[in-house]
Design a protein around this motif. Structure first.
Motif, PDB file in Angstrom:
ATOM      1  N   GLY A  53      37.299   0.329 -22.171  1.00 38.75           N
ATOM      2  CA  GLY A  53      37.509  -0.193 -23.539  1.00 38.75           C
ATOM      3  C   GLY A  53      36.973   0.628 -24.615  1.00 38.75           C
ATOM      4  N   TRP A  54      36.084   0.083 -25.552  1.00 44.71           N
ATOM      5  CA  TRP A  54      35.583   0.836 -26.634  1.00 44.71           C
ATOM      6  C   TRP A  54      34.385   0.549 -26.955  1.00 44.71           C
ATOM      7  CZ3 TRP A  54      39.377   3.579 -29.241  1.00 44.71           C
ATOM      8  CH2 TRP A  54      40.704   3.374 -29.009  1.00 44.71           C
ATOM      9  N   VAL A  55      33.731   1.582 -27.741  1.00 42.08           N
ATOM     10  CA  VAL A  55      32.218   1.617 -28.220  1.00 42.08           C
ATOM     11  C   VAL A  55      32.342   1.479 -29.695  1.00 42.08           C
ATOM     12  CG1 VAL A  55      29.998   2.354 -28.361  1.00 42.08           C
ATOM     13  CG2 VAL A  55      31.107   2.515 -26.283  1.00 42.08           C
ATOM     14  N   VAL A  56      31.937   0.778 -30.327  1.00 43.12           N
ATOM     15  CA  VAL A  56      32.346   0.562 -31.818  1.00 43.12           C
ATOM     16  C   VAL A  56      30.564   0.428 -32.486  1.00 43.12           C
ATOM     17  CG1 VAL A  56      33.026  -0.714 -33.833  1.00 43.12           C
ATOM     18  CG2 VAL A  56      34.198  -0.856 -31.468  1.00 43.12           C
ATOM     19  N   SER A  57      30.495   1.458 -33.297  1.00 42.84           N
ATOM     20  CA  SER A  57      29.046   1.470 -34.296  1.00 42.84           C
ATOM     21  C   SER A  57      29.385   0.550 -35.515  1.00 42.84           C
ATOM     22  CB  SER A  57      28.913   2.854 -34.550  1.00 42.84           C
ATOM     23  OG  SER A  57      28.665   3.720 -33.394  1.00 42.84           O
ATOM     24  N   VAL A  58      28.703  -0.305 -35.547  1.00 37.60           N
ATOM     25  CA  VAL A  58      28.963  -1.541 -36.571  1.00 37.60           C
ATOM     26  C   VAL A  58      27.632  -1.386 -37.589  1.00 37.60           C
ATOM     27  CG1 VAL A  58      29.207  -3.889 -37.173  1.00 37.60           C
ATOM     28  CG2 VAL A  58      30.131  -2.975 -35.413  1.00 37.60           C
ATOM     29  N   ASP A  59      28.000  -1.190 -38.949  1.00 31.73           N
ATOM     30  CA  ASP A  59      26.667  -1.082 -39.935  1.00 31.73           C
ATOM     31  C   ASP A  59      26.598  -2.727 -40.506  1.00 31.73           C
ATOM     32  OD1 ASP A  59      26.276   1.519 -39.459  1.00 31.73           O
ATOM     33  OD2 ASP A  59      27.918   2.063 -40.627  1.00 31.73           O
ATOM     34  N   VAL A  60      25.319  -2.906 -40.194  1.00 33.54           N
ATOM     35  CA  VAL A  60      24.870  -4.296 -40.860  1.00 33.54           C
ATOM     36  C   VAL A  60      23.931  -4.363 -42.006  1.00 33.54           C
ATOM     37  CG1 VAL A  60      23.898  -6.643 -39.990  1.00 33.54           C
ATOM     38  CG2 VAL A  60      25.550  -5.225 -38.729  1.00 33.54           C
ATOM     39  N   LEU A  61      23.798  -5.014 -42.771  1.00 35.90           N
ATOM     40  CA  LEU A  61      22.720  -5.367 -43.927  1.00 35.90           C
ATOM     41  C   LEU A  61      21.866  -6.505 -43.414  1.00 35.90           C
ATOM     42  CD1 LEU A  61      21.512  -4.818 -47.002  1.00 35.90           C
ATOM     43  CD2 LEU A  61      23.006  -6.683 -47.502  1.00 35.90           C
ATOM     44  N   GLU A  62      20.454  -5.776 -42.820  1.00 36.68           N
ATOM     45  CA  GLU A  62      19.590  -6.597 -42.468  1.00 36.68           C
ATOM     46  C   GLU A  62      18.803  -7.357 -43.224  1.00 36.68           C
ATOM     47  OE1 GLU A  62      17.883  -4.817 -38.968  1.00 36.68           O
ATOM     48  OE2 GLU A  62      19.577  -5.783 -37.805  1.00 36.68           O
ATOM     49  N   VAL A  63      18.347  -6.547 -44.553  1.00 43.57           N
ATOM     50  CA  VAL A  63      17.106  -7.013 -45.483  1.00 43.57           C
ATOM     51  C   VAL A  63      17.761  -6.621 -46.881  1.00 43.57           C
ATOM     52  CG1 VAL A  63      14.841  -6.914 -46.406  1.00 43.57           C
ATOM     53  CG2 VAL A  63      15.716  -6.765 -43.958  1.00 43.57           C
ATOM     54  N   ALA A  64      18.312  -7.232 -47.801  1.00 36.87           N
ATOM     55  CA  ALA A  64      18.832  -7.195 -49.030  1.00 36.87           C
ATOM     56  C   ALA A  64      17.596  -6.987 -50.030  1.00 36.87           C
ATOM     57  CB  ALA A  64      19.732  -7.967 -49.640  1.00 36.87           C
ATOM     58  N   ARG A  65      17.391  -5.853 -50.616  1.00 32.63           N
ATOM     59  CA  ARG A  65      16.479  -5.625 -51.599  1.00 32.63           C
ATOM     60  C   ARG A  65      16.927  -5.156 -52.864  1.00 32.63           C
ATOM     61  NH1 ARG A  65      12.324  -2.343 -47.613  1.00 32.63           N
ATOM     62  NH2 ARG A  65      11.534  -4.063 -46.558  1.00 32.63           N
ATOM     63  N   ILE A  66      16.008  -5.194 -54.017  1.00 35.35           N
ATOM     64  CA  ILE A  66      16.581  -4.690 -55.350  1.00 35.35           C
ATOM     65  C   ILE A  66      15.450  -3.816 -55.430  1.00 35.35           C
ATOM     66  CG2 ILE A  66      16.751  -5.250 -57.779  1.00 35.35           C
ATOM     67  CD1 ILE A  66      17.293  -8.048 -56.852  1.00 35.35           C
ATOM     68  N   PRO A  67      16.041  -2.340 -55.959  1.00 35.51           N
ATOM     69  CA  PRO A  67      17.362  -2.070 -56.084  1.00 35.51           C
ATOM     70  C   PRO A  67      17.922  -2.035 -54.690  1.00 35.51           C
ATOM     71  CG  PRO A  67      15.956  -0.062 -56.241  1.00 35.51           C
ATOM     72  CD  PRO A  67      15.104  -1.249 -56.149  1.00 35.51           C
ATOM     73  N   VAL A  78      28.302  -1.598 -30.105  1.00 36.81           N
ATOM     74  CA  VAL A  78      28.958  -2.727 -29.406  1.00 36.81           C
ATOM     75  C   VAL A  78      30.065  -2.325 -28.802  1.00 36.81           C
ATOM     76  CG1 VAL A  78      30.343  -4.919 -30.148  1.00 36.81           C
ATOM     77  CG2 VAL A  78      28.455  -3.849 -31.908  1.00 36.81           C
ATOM     78  N   ARG A  79      30.041  -2.895 -27.626  1.00 38.74           N
ATOM     79  CA  ARG A  79      31.067  -2.297 -26.573  1.00 38.74           C
ATOM     80  C   ARG A  79      32.120  -3.523 -26.074  1.00 38.74           C
ATOM     81  NH1 ARG A  79      30.231   2.003 -22.951  1.00 38.74           N
ATOM     82  NH2 ARG A  79      28.561   3.071 -23.598  1.00 38.74           N
ATOM     83  N   VAL A  80      33.256  -3.415 -26.204  1.00 35.47           N
ATOM     84  CA  VAL A  80      34.436  -4.252 -25.824  1.00 35.47           C
ATOM     85  C   VAL A  80      35.045  -3.760 -24.850  1.00 35.47           C
ATOM     86  CG1 VAL A  80      34.156  -5.201 -28.189  1.00 35.47           C
ATOM     87  CG2 VAL A  80      35.776  -3.304 -27.836  1.00 35.47           C
TER      88      VAL A  80
END
Length: 103
Positions: A53-67, A78-80
């Motif tokens: 299958g595939w290995v996909v690197s997914v970027d995720v916003l976990e904690v939004a801050r200002i700035p 992620v392996r599919v």
């Protein structure tokens, strides 16, 4: 609670049909990861073909801050499988948005 952004549903392959292309595998990985974690994927930083299958690197916003440059992001691996079904996922990195990669 914020509503999830609607995404087009990725078509899964049926037995005997061709395996998903990299873009399809990435979309399926993002969709399935989003259904398991509380954070929305921001993008894909890598797609690698493997024998099963595939290995996909997914970027995720976990904690939004200002700035925004101080927000915390994470990269999930992620392996599919050949059908685009999620097999496993794990967080492999957590970092500040404004941080440079180690060279």
């Amino acid at each position: 609670m914020a509503e999830r952004e609607s995404r087009p549903t990725a078509t899964k392959t049926s037995p005997g049909s061709r395996p998903p292309r990299p873009a399809e595998a990435a979309r399926q990985a993002c969709d399935q990861l989003a259904s398991l974690i509380v954070h929305e994927p921001e993008g894909v930083s890598g797609v690698t073909r493997h024998e099963d299958g595939w290995v996909v690197s997914v970027d995720v916003l976990e904690v939004a801050r200002i700035p925004d440059t101080t927000s915390l992001l994470a990269t999930y691996e992620v392996r599919v499988d050949e059908r685009g079904e999620l097999q496993e996922y794990r967080r492999v990195r957590r970092y500040r948005r404004g941080a440079a990669d180690d060279c």
